[in-house]
Motif scaffolding. Structure first.
Motif, PDB file in Angstrom:
ATOM      1  N   ALA A 198      38.855  34.544  27.447  1.00  0.00           N
ATOM      2  CA  ALA A 198      39.672  35.530  26.745  1.00  0.00           C
ATOM      3  C   ALA A 198      41.065  35.673  27.353  1.00  0.00           C
ATOM      4  CB  ALA A 198      38.971  36.888  26.742  1.00  0.00           C
ATOM      5  N   TYR A 199      41.185  35.345  28.634  1.00  0.00           N
ATOM      6  CA  TYR A 199      42.458  35.537  29.336  1.00  0.00           C
ATOM      7  C   TYR A 199      42.492  34.606  30.541  1.00  0.00           C
ATOM      8  CZ  TYR A 199      46.095  37.827  32.107  1.00  0.00           C
ATOM      9  OH  TYR A 199      47.215  38.074  32.846  1.00  0.00           O
TER      10      TYR A 199
ATOM     11  N   SER B 294      35.032  42.572  27.811  1.00  0.00           N
ATOM     12  CA  SER B 294      35.022  41.373  28.651  1.00  0.00           C
ATOM     13  C   SER B 294      34.003  41.500  29.774  1.00  0.00           C
ATOM     14  CB  SER B 294      36.405  41.151  29.261  1.00  0.00           C
ATOM     15  OG  SER B 294      37.358  40.960  28.255  1.00  0.00           O
TER      16      SER B 294
ATOM     17  N   ASP C 214      31.070  36.461  22.502  1.00  0.00           N
ATOM     18  CA  ASP C 214      31.591  36.703  21.148  1.00  0.00           C
ATOM     19  C   ASP C 214      31.068  37.999  20.536  1.00  0.00           C
ATOM     20  OD1 ASP C 214      33.012  34.367  21.346  1.00  0.00           O
ATOM     21  OD2 ASP C 214      31.758  33.230  19.961  1.00  0.00           O
TER      22      ASP C 214
ATOM     23  N   LYS D 247      34.441  36.567  27.809  1.00  0.00           N
ATOM     24  CA  LYS D 247      33.837  37.569  26.942  1.00  0.00           C
ATOM     25  C   LYS D 247      32.865  36.885  25.996  1.00  0.00           C
ATOM     26  CE  LYS D 247      35.082  40.852  23.314  1.00  0.00           C
ATOM     27  NZ  LYS D 247      34.264  40.208  22.306  1.00  0.00           N
TER      28      LYS D 247
ATOM     29  N   ARG E 284      33.225  32.875  26.123  1.00  0.00           N
ATOM     30  CA  ARG E 284      34.525  32.340  25.728  1.00  0.00           C
ATOM     31  C   ARG E 284      35.627  32.868  26.662  1.00  0.00           C
ATOM     32  NH1 ARG E 284      35.587  30.126  20.850  1.00  0.00           N
ATOM     33  NH2 ARG E 284      33.637  30.991  20.011  1.00  0.00           N
TER      34      ARG E 284
END
Length: 68
Positions: free
Chosen positions: A28-29, A49, A44, A42, A26
């Motif tokens: 994350a940033y 990360s 889940d 990252k 996913r």
């Protein structure tokens, strides 16, 4: 279309520079540096990360639906 269609929380598959094969994690940033836009991903269930910055050229696909 990367980066326009990739947002925080999206699930993408990508070729990592640090592991063999394709990872599915996913976003994350999302950041921007001298080389352009990058993503920090990252898993889940991972405590931290993934190492390194992921570029659009590494992203293979994005999950658009999950059917239960």
């Amino acid at each position: 279309n990367c980066p326009e269609d990739i947002q925080i929380g999206d699930i993408v598959s990508y070729k990592s520079e640090y592991a063999d094969g394709i990872l599915i994690h996913r976003v994350a940033y999302i950041g921007n540096d001298s080389r352009g836009i990058y993503f920090v991903l990252k898993g889940d269930n991972n405590p931290s990360s993934d190492p390194g910055k992921v570029r659009c050229s590494q992203i293979e696909r994005k999950v658009v639906a999950i059917i239960y």
